[in-house]
Design a protein around this motif. Structure first.
Motif, PDB file in Angstrom:
ATOM      1  N   ILE A  85       0.635  -1.201  -0.071  1.00  0.00           N
ATOM      2  CA  ILE A  85       0.096   0.100  -0.047  1.00  0.00           C
ATOM      3  C   ILE A  85       0.961   1.028  -0.051  1.00  0.00           C
ATOM      4  CG2 ILE A  85      -1.705   1.386   1.244  1.00  0.00           C
ATOM      5  CD1 ILE A  85      -2.538  -1.295   0.087  1.00  0.00           C
ATOM      6  N   MET A  86       1.851   1.117   0.920  1.00  0.00           N
ATOM      7  CA  MET A  86       2.774   2.435   0.858  1.00  0.00           C
ATOM      8  C   MET A  86       3.523   2.563  -0.420  1.00  0.00           C
ATOM      9  SD  MET A  86       2.515   3.544   3.887  1.00  0.00           S
ATOM     10  CE  MET A  86       0.751   3.236   3.610  1.00  0.00           C
ATOM     11  N   VAL A  87       4.001   1.734  -1.060  1.00  0.00           N
ATOM     12  CA  VAL A  87       4.791   2.054  -2.516  1.00  0.00           C
ATOM     13  C   VAL A  87       3.719   2.406  -3.531  1.00  0.00           C
ATOM     14  CG1 VAL A  87       6.532   0.401  -1.929  1.00  0.00           C
ATOM     15  CG2 VAL A  87       4.570  -0.454  -3.259  1.00  0.00           C
ATOM     16  N   MET A  88       2.351   1.975  -3.461  1.00  0.00           N
ATOM     17  CA  MET A  88       1.422   2.375  -4.599  1.00  0.00           C
ATOM     18  C   MET A  88       1.249   3.592  -3.975  1.00  0.00           C
ATOM     19  SD  MET A  88      -1.197  -0.681  -5.162  1.00  0.00           S
ATOM     20  CE  MET A  88      -1.693  -1.093  -3.579  1.00  0.00           C
ATOM     21  N   PRO A 105       7.099   6.405   1.645  1.00  0.00           N
ATOM     22  CA  PRO A 105       8.347   5.624   2.053  1.00  0.00           C
ATOM     23  C   PRO A 105       7.955   4.204   2.723  1.00  0.00           C
ATOM     24  CG  PRO A 105       8.304   7.844   2.950  1.00  0.00           C
ATOM     25  CD  PRO A 105       6.984   7.547   2.547  1.00  0.00           C
ATOM     26  N   ASP A 106       8.730   3.094   2.201  1.00  0.00           N
ATOM     27  CA  ASP A 106       8.221   2.032   2.802  1.00  0.00           C
ATOM     28  C   ASP A 106       9.835   1.487   3.220  1.00  0.00           C
ATOM     29  OD1 ASP A 106       7.771  -0.771   3.110  1.00  0.00           O
ATOM     30  OD2 ASP A 106       8.394  -1.435   1.455  1.00  0.00           O
ATOM     31  N   PHE A 107       9.584   0.742   4.274  1.00  0.00           N
ATOM     32  CA  PHE A 107      10.847   0.296   5.238  1.00  0.00           C
ATOM     33  C   PHE A 107      10.738  -1.161   5.387  1.00  0.00           C
ATOM     34  CE2 PHE A 107       8.012   2.426   8.030  1.00  0.00           C
ATOM     35  CZ  PHE A 107       8.064   1.428   9.142  1.00  0.00           C
ATOM     36  N   PHE A 156      -6.870   3.397   2.523  1.00  0.00           N
ATOM     37  CA  PHE A 156      -6.468   3.102   1.061  1.00  0.00           C
ATOM     38  C   PHE A 156      -7.577   2.224   0.641  1.00  0.00           C
ATOM     39  CE2 PHE A 156      -4.522   0.937  -2.607  1.00  0.00           C
ATOM     40  CZ  PHE A 156      -4.014   2.150  -3.126  1.00  0.00           C
ATOM     41  N   VAL A 157      -7.848   1.087   1.328  1.00  0.00           N
ATOM     42  CA  VAL A 157      -8.760   0.230   0.889  1.00  0.00           C
ATOM     43  C   VAL A 157     -10.328   0.736   0.744  1.00  0.00           C
ATOM     44  CG1 VAL A 157      -9.812  -2.151   1.678  1.00  0.00           C
ATOM     45  CG2 VAL A 157      -7.398  -1.873   1.714  1.00  0.00           C
ATOM     46  N   LEU A 158     -10.664   1.523   1.767  1.00  0.00           N
ATOM     47  CA  LEU A 158     -11.872   2.109   1.811  1.00  0.00           C
ATOM     48  C   LEU A 158     -12.156   3.252   0.688  1.00  0.00           C
ATOM     49  CD1 LEU A 158     -12.762   2.572   5.708  1.00  0.00           C
ATOM     50  CD2 LEU A 158     -13.550   0.659   4.055  1.00  0.00           C
ATOM     51  N   GLU A 182      -7.958   0.935 -10.688  1.00  0.00           N
ATOM     52  CA  GLU A 182      -7.674  -0.496 -11.065  1.00  0.00           C
ATOM     53  C   GLU A 182      -6.537  -0.492 -11.850  1.00  0.00           C
ATOM     54  OE1 GLU A 182      -8.237  -4.387 -11.004  1.00  0.00           O
ATOM     55  OE2 GLU A 182      -9.386  -3.088  -9.778  1.00  0.00           O
ATOM     56  N   ARG A 183      -6.148   0.391 -12.900  1.00  0.00           N
ATOM     57  CA  ARG A 183      -5.212   0.257 -13.996  1.00  0.00           C
ATOM     58  C   ARG A 183      -4.020   1.352 -13.556  1.00  0.00           C
ATOM     59  NH1 ARG A 183      -6.918  -3.295 -16.998  1.00  0.00           N
ATOM     60  NH2 ARG A 183      -9.025  -3.682 -17.718  1.00  0.00           N
ATOM     61  N   ASN A 184      -4.206   1.881 -12.537  1.00  0.00           N
ATOM     62  CA  ASN A 184      -2.917   2.594 -12.048  1.00  0.00           C
ATOM     63  C   ASN A 184      -1.782   2.012 -12.324  1.00  0.00           C
ATOM     64  OD1 ASN A 184      -4.570   4.963 -11.676  1.00  0.00           O
ATOM     65  ND2 ASN A 184      -3.966   5.041  -9.479  1.00  0.00           N
ATOM     66  N   VAL A 185      -0.588   2.602 -12.795  1.00  0.00           N
ATOM     67  CA  VAL A 185       0.694   1.593 -12.977  1.00  0.00           C
ATOM     68  C   VAL A 185       1.530   1.943 -11.908  1.00  0.00           C
ATOM     69  CG1 VAL A 185       2.536   1.218 -14.336  1.00  0.00           C
ATOM     70  CG2 VAL A 185       0.122   1.681 -15.525  1.00  0.00           C
ATOM     71  N   PHE A 186       2.065   0.834 -11.239  1.00  0.00           N
ATOM     72  CA  PHE A 186       3.221   0.870 -10.367  1.00  0.00           C
ATOM     73  C   PHE A 186       4.345   0.366 -11.077  1.00  0.00           C
ATOM     74  CE2 PHE A 186       6.083  -1.414  -7.610  1.00  0.00           C
ATOM     75  CZ  PHE A 186       6.408  -0.409  -6.694  1.00  0.00           C
ATOM     76  N   ALA A 187       5.398   1.156 -11.196  1.00  0.00           N
ATOM     77  CA  ALA A 187       6.584   0.851 -11.902  1.00  0.00           C
ATOM     78  C   ALA A 187       7.968   0.795 -10.759  1.00  0.00           C
ATOM     79  CB  ALA A 187       7.140   1.693 -13.015  1.00  0.00           C
ATOM     80  N   ASP A 188       8.459  -0.457 -11.041  1.00  0.00           N
ATOM     81  CA  ASP A 188       9.609  -1.003 -10.050  1.00  0.00           C
ATOM     82  C   ASP A 188      10.653  -1.060 -10.796  1.00  0.00           C
ATOM     83  OD1 ASP A 188      10.888  -1.553  -7.718  1.00  0.00           O
ATOM     84  OD2 ASP A 188      10.325  -3.537  -7.876  1.00  0.00           O
ATOM     85  N   GLU A 189      11.797  -0.245 -10.425  1.00  0.00           N
ATOM     86  CA  GLU A 189      13.320  -0.441 -11.124  1.00  0.00           C
ATOM     87  C   GLU A 189      13.960  -1.486 -10.458  1.00  0.00           C
ATOM     88  OE1 GLU A 189      17.151   1.899 -12.467  1.00  0.00           O
ATOM     89  OE2 GLU A 189      15.169   3.072 -12.145  1.00  0.00           O
ATOM     90  N   ARG A 190      14.405  -2.651 -11.131  1.00  0.00           N
ATOM     91  CA  ARG A 190      15.127  -3.667 -10.503  1.00  0.00           C
ATOM     92  C   ARG A 190      16.578  -3.335 -10.643  1.00  0.00           C
ATOM     93  NH1 ARG A 190      11.392  -7.828  -9.571  1.00  0.00           N
ATOM     94  NH2 ARG A 190       9.395  -6.868  -9.816  1.00  0.00           N
TER      95      ARG A 190
END
Length: 164
Positions: free
Chosen positions: A53-56, A60-62, A89-91, A98-106
């Protein structure tokens, strides 16, 4: 989405109550599969739910360290600390997210993208998967696990417009 998050939270609370009857050494005992033990799995479930939820949300996530939360009360407190942000966030969830994009760099520089809806369903399935592992361990201890049934939990009562 909300119904299955509520289901998971309800079952998680039932697992916490179940754990109250189990000696701490059994909760901490290393086990085959999952993340390695009953309490560590409950910690992992709450931590992963909050982290996604934090990263979406771009917050900051830890990575929490289980060693700091190695008893039932501390895991419950961490879950209670995380829950309000997750629940907000859920409520607030709606079809438009639904189609928002989360991009994660590896680490290799590649980028992996996932839709928020897919991530939310992953979070739901992740917890259900791990509670199945908890159920196996409960039976190994000769104890009845909390029911995994969705039916009979009263979740339909909270759905707007249902039965009107």
């Amino acid at each position: 989405m909300e119904t299955f998050f509520r289901y998971n939270w309800m079952v998680r609370e039932q697992w916490y109550k179940w754990c109250e009857e189990i000696p701490e050494e059994e909760l901490l005992k290393p086990r085959t599969g999952g993340v390695g033990g009953i309490l560590k799995t409950l910690f992992h479930i709450a931590d992963v739910e909050w982290s996604w939820i934090m990263v979406m949300e771009g917050k900051p996530d830890f990575q929490e360290d289980f060693a700091r939360y190695s008893n039932l009360q501390k895991v419950r407190e961490l879950d209670a600390k995380f829950r309000p942000e997750v629940e907000d966030f859920v409520l607030a969830w709606h079809e438009g997210l639904e189609r928002n994009v989360f991009a994660d760099e590896r680490s290799d520089g590649s980028v992996v993208t996932d839709a928020w809806g897919e991530i939310m369903r992953h979070v739901i399935a992740h917890e259900i998967h791990h509670t199945g592992q908890l159920s196996v361990w409960a039976r190994e201890l000769g104890k009845q696990p909390p029911s995994a049934n969705v039916i009979g939990k009263g979740l339909a009562d909270s759905l707007p417009g249902l039965w009107n």
